[in-house]
Design a protein around this motif. Structure first.
Motif, PDB file in Angstrom:
ATOM      1  N   LEU A 155      24.455 -37.952   9.113  1.00  0.00           N
ATOM      2  CA  LEU A 155      23.835 -37.199  10.036  1.00  0.00           C
ATOM      3  C   LEU A 155      22.467 -36.865   9.661  1.00  0.00           C
ATOM      4  CD1 LEU A 155      26.703 -36.535  10.675  1.00  0.00           C
ATOM      5  CD2 LEU A 155      26.465 -33.846  10.277  1.00  0.00           C
ATOM      6  N   VAL A 156      21.197 -37.635   9.932  1.00  0.00           N
ATOM      7  CA  VAL A 156      19.868 -37.268  10.084  1.00  0.00           C
ATOM      8  C   VAL A 156      19.251 -36.626  10.238  1.00  0.00           C
ATOM      9  CG1 VAL A 156      20.420 -39.951   8.815  1.00  0.00           C
ATOM     10  CG2 VAL A 156      19.691 -39.683  11.440  1.00  0.00           C
ATOM     11  N   ASN A 157      20.134 -36.251  11.047  1.00  0.00           N
ATOM     12  CA  ASN A 157      19.137 -35.181  12.306  1.00  0.00           C
ATOM     13  C   ASN A 157      19.250 -33.528  12.221  1.00  0.00           C
ATOM     14  OD1 ASN A 157      21.600 -35.792  13.163  1.00  0.00           O
ATOM     15  ND2 ASN A 157      21.611 -34.823  14.931  1.00  0.00           N
ATOM     16  N   LEU A 158      20.416 -33.597  10.703  1.00  0.00           N
ATOM     17  CA  LEU A 158      20.893 -31.677  10.227  1.00  0.00           C
ATOM     18  C   LEU A 158      19.395 -31.239   9.276  1.00  0.00           C
ATOM     19  CD1 LEU A 158      22.401 -29.277   9.525  1.00  0.00           C
ATOM     20  CD2 LEU A 158      23.569 -30.522   7.833  1.00  0.00           C
ATOM     21  N   LYS A 159      18.710 -31.040  10.115  1.00  0.00           N
ATOM     22  CA  LYS A 159      17.283 -30.321   9.184  1.00  0.00           C
ATOM     23  C   LYS A 159      17.134 -29.594   8.141  1.00  0.00           C
ATOM     24  CE  LYS A 159      15.147 -34.149  11.712  1.00  0.00           C
ATOM     25  NZ  LYS A 159      14.615 -35.125  11.213  1.00  0.00           N
ATOM     26  N   SER A 160      17.913 -28.309   8.028  1.00  0.00           N
ATOM     27  CA  SER A 160      18.105 -27.524   7.253  1.00  0.00           C
ATOM     28  C   SER A 160      19.345 -26.410   7.677  1.00  0.00           C
ATOM     29  CB  SER A 160      16.920 -26.368   7.615  1.00  0.00           C
ATOM     30  OG  SER A 160      16.850 -25.240   8.456  1.00  0.00           O
ATOM     31  N   ILE A 161      19.968 -25.684   6.867  1.00  0.00           N
ATOM     32  CA  ILE A 161      21.223 -25.302   6.786  1.00  0.00           C
ATOM     33  C   ILE A 161      20.728 -23.901   5.349  1.00  0.00           C
ATOM     34  CG2 ILE A 161      22.443 -27.214   4.560  1.00  0.00           C
ATOM     35  CD1 ILE A 161      24.532 -26.097   6.172  1.00  0.00           C
ATOM     36  N   ILE A 162      21.480 -22.697   5.747  1.00  0.00           N
ATOM     37  CA  ILE A 162      21.592 -21.725   4.957  1.00  0.00           C
ATOM     38  C   ILE A 162      22.734 -21.327   4.510  1.00  0.00           C
ATOM     39  CG2 ILE A 162      20.753 -19.466   4.770  1.00  0.00           C
ATOM     40  CD1 ILE A 162      18.008 -20.244   6.272  1.00  0.00           C
ATOM     41  N   LEU A 163      23.445 -21.351   3.384  1.00  0.00           N
ATOM     42  CA  LEU A 163      24.349 -20.568   3.403  1.00  0.00           C
ATOM     43  C   LEU A 163      25.222 -19.204   3.384  1.00  0.00           C
ATOM     44  CD1 LEU A 163      26.163 -23.423   1.839  1.00  0.00           C
ATOM     45  CD2 LEU A 163      26.027 -23.602   3.940  1.00  0.00           C
ATOM     46  N   PRO A 164      25.967 -18.684   3.412  1.00  0.00           N
ATOM     47  CA  PRO A 164      26.144 -17.343   2.745  1.00  0.00           C
ATOM     48  C   PRO A 164      26.500 -17.105   1.392  1.00  0.00           C
ATOM     49  CG  PRO A 164      28.145 -18.173   3.535  1.00  0.00           C
ATOM     50  CD  PRO A 164      27.325 -19.452   4.205  1.00  0.00           C
ATOM     51  N   ASP A 165      25.783 -15.672   0.721  1.00  0.00           N
ATOM     52  CA  ASP A 165      26.913 -15.606  -0.739  1.00  0.00           C
ATOM     53  C   ASP A 165      28.239 -15.666  -0.768  1.00  0.00           C
ATOM     54  OD1 ASP A 165      23.823 -14.937  -1.030  1.00  0.00           O
ATOM     55  OD2 ASP A 165      23.381 -12.646  -0.337  1.00  0.00           O
ATOM     56  N   SER A 166      28.388 -15.388   0.274  1.00  0.00           N
ATOM     57  CA  SER A 166      30.015 -15.191  -0.549  1.00  0.00           C
ATOM     58  C   SER A 166      30.900 -16.545  -0.443  1.00  0.00           C
ATOM     59  CB  SER A 166      31.005 -14.875   1.251  1.00  0.00           C
ATOM     60  OG  SER A 166      30.770 -15.798   2.428  1.00  0.00           O
ATOM     61  N   ILE A 167      30.271 -17.998  -0.667  1.00  0.00           N
ATOM     62  CA  ILE A 167      30.652 -18.807  -1.093  1.00  0.00           C
ATOM     63  C   ILE A 167      30.903 -19.704  -2.503  1.00  0.00           C
ATOM     64  CG2 ILE A 167      30.102 -21.560  -1.528  1.00  0.00           C
ATOM     65  CD1 ILE A 167      30.946 -20.862   1.885  1.00  0.00           C
ATOM     66  N   LYS A 168      31.988 -20.168  -2.558  1.00  0.00           N
ATOM     67  CA  LYS A 168      32.658 -19.737  -3.774  1.00  0.00           C
ATOM     68  C   LYS A 168      32.334 -21.036  -4.382  1.00  0.00           C
ATOM     69  CE  LYS A 168      34.899 -15.542  -4.198  1.00  0.00           C
ATOM     70  NZ  LYS A 168      36.220 -15.649  -3.619  1.00  0.00           N
ATOM     71  N   GLU A 169      32.509 -21.730  -3.859  1.00  0.00           N
ATOM     72  CA  GLU A 169      32.945 -23.555  -3.350  1.00  0.00           C
ATOM     73  C   GLU A 169      32.354 -24.487  -3.064  1.00  0.00           C
ATOM     74  OE1 GLU A 169      36.114 -27.108  -5.286  1.00  0.00           O
ATOM     75  OE2 GLU A 169      37.133 -24.801  -4.697  1.00  0.00           O
ATOM     76  N   ILE A 170      31.630 -25.608  -2.964  1.00  0.00           N
ATOM     77  CA  ILE A 170      31.504 -26.680  -2.331  1.00  0.00           C
ATOM     78  C   ILE A 170      31.693 -27.796  -2.665  1.00  0.00           C
ATOM     79  CG2 ILE A 170      29.211 -27.662  -1.662  1.00  0.00           C
ATOM     80  CD1 ILE A 170      27.389 -25.972  -1.922  1.00  0.00           C
ATOM     81  N   ASN A 171      33.044 -28.179  -1.731  1.00  0.00           N
ATOM     82  CA  ASN A 171      33.606 -29.525  -2.141  1.00  0.00           C
ATOM     83  C   ASN A 171      32.932 -31.228  -1.908  1.00  0.00           C
ATOM     84  OD1 ASN A 171      36.048 -28.732  -3.110  1.00  0.00           O
ATOM     85  ND2 ASN A 171      36.776 -28.045  -0.329  1.00  0.00           N
ATOM     86  N   ARG A 172      33.425 -31.776  -2.757  1.00  0.00           N
ATOM     87  CA  ARG A 172      32.085 -33.639  -2.806  1.00  0.00           C
ATOM     88  C   ARG A 172      32.122 -33.634  -1.049  1.00  0.00           C
ATOM     89  NH1 ARG A 172      35.524 -37.796  -3.146  1.00  0.00           N
ATOM     90  NH2 ARG A 172      37.871 -37.553  -3.702  1.00  0.00           N
ATOM     91  N   ASN A 173      31.168 -34.376  -1.809  1.00  0.00           N
ATOM     92  CA  ASN A 173      30.828 -34.895  -0.113  1.00  0.00           C
ATOM     93  C   ASN A 173      30.603 -34.447   0.992  1.00  0.00           C
ATOM     94  OD1 ASN A 173      30.848 -37.214  -1.030  1.00  0.00           O
ATOM     95  ND2 ASN A 173      32.969 -38.296  -0.639  1.00  0.00           N
ATOM     96  N   ALA A 174      29.875 -32.917   1.211  1.00  0.00           N
ATOM     97  CA  ALA A 174      29.943 -32.089   1.860  1.00  0.00           C
ATOM     98  C   ALA A 174      28.764 -32.606   2.551  1.00  0.00           C
ATOM     99  CB  ALA A 174      30.120 -30.744   1.144  1.00  0.00           C
TER     100      ALA A 174
END
Length: 205
Positions: free
Chosen positions: A178-197
């Motif tokens: 996904l080379v065209n995904l330029k920016s992302i903001i995640l919510p404070d509620s996130i507890k886990e980011i799985n691998r290769n996300a």
């Protein structure tokens, strides 16, 4: 003692309330809801009972207007716990666009996340900037390969090549990065980011 918890849920879904304790035959169990909720939102009859506990389906009405609902479980006056549910609207796939900020509280299932990923992958001529500040992810988790369409086998193969030769940008893009995904903001509620996300989102700022 019952642990008090908070959770985010989406409207229009069934959820399971799994209550675990000593055999309920010997306990005076009380389960109730508090909040300004509609009559269509309800705790259903138990569908499973055992010596370890019981399972209650909870249905949140699609048009529910309440923002929060509190589930109260108690065995007697001295043993009581609460589960506070913050209610979110379901993700509307028809309104998804490139620079999309979720203005309303939006609940994202794992399938919704993969839909967003696939949309970004297909529309490679569009730069995407995603703001999930007002969202709640299912299980408060970013799924495995959430924004990566490259297969696990190819991921491993490219890891070996990159280690030896550097980042082969063009082959990775052709394979689904996904080379065209330029920016992302995640919510404070996130507890886990799985691998290769976010594997090979190498243009993301």
């Amino acid at each position: 003692e019952i642990e008090n918890k908070n959770a985010g849920v989406g409207k229009g879904y069934y959820y399971g309330l799994q209550l675990v304790c000593i055999n309920f035959d010997s306990v005076n169990l009380s389960l109730s809801m508090e909040g300004n909720y509609s009559s269509n939102t309800k705790i259903m009859e138990s569908v499973y009972n055992s010596s370890c506990g019981t399972f209650y389906p909870l249905f949140i009405a699609p048009d529910e207007t309440a923002e929060k609902i509190t589930i109260i479980a108690s065995y007697d006056e001295t043993i009581k716990g609460t589960l506070t549910l913050e209610l979110y609207d379901r993700f509307n796939r028809d309104s998804f666009s490139s620079d999309f900020s979720f203005g309303e509280k939006t609940f994202l299932t794992e399938d919704d996340v993969f839909y967003i990923r696939d949309t970004i992958s297909i529309n490679k001529s569009i730069d995407y900037n995603l703001d999930f500040t007002n969202c709640r992810f299912e299980f408060d988790t970013i799924p495995y390969c959430a924004f990566c369409k490259i297969s696990p086998f190819t991921l491993y193969s490219w890891d070996v090549l990159i280690e030896r030769y550097g980042t082969p940008d063009i082959p990775l893009e052709e394979d689904g990065a996904l080379v065209n995904l330029k920016s992302i903001i995640l919510p404070d509620s996130i507890k886990e980011i799985n691998r290769n996300a976010f594997a090979y989102c190498f243009n993301m700022k």
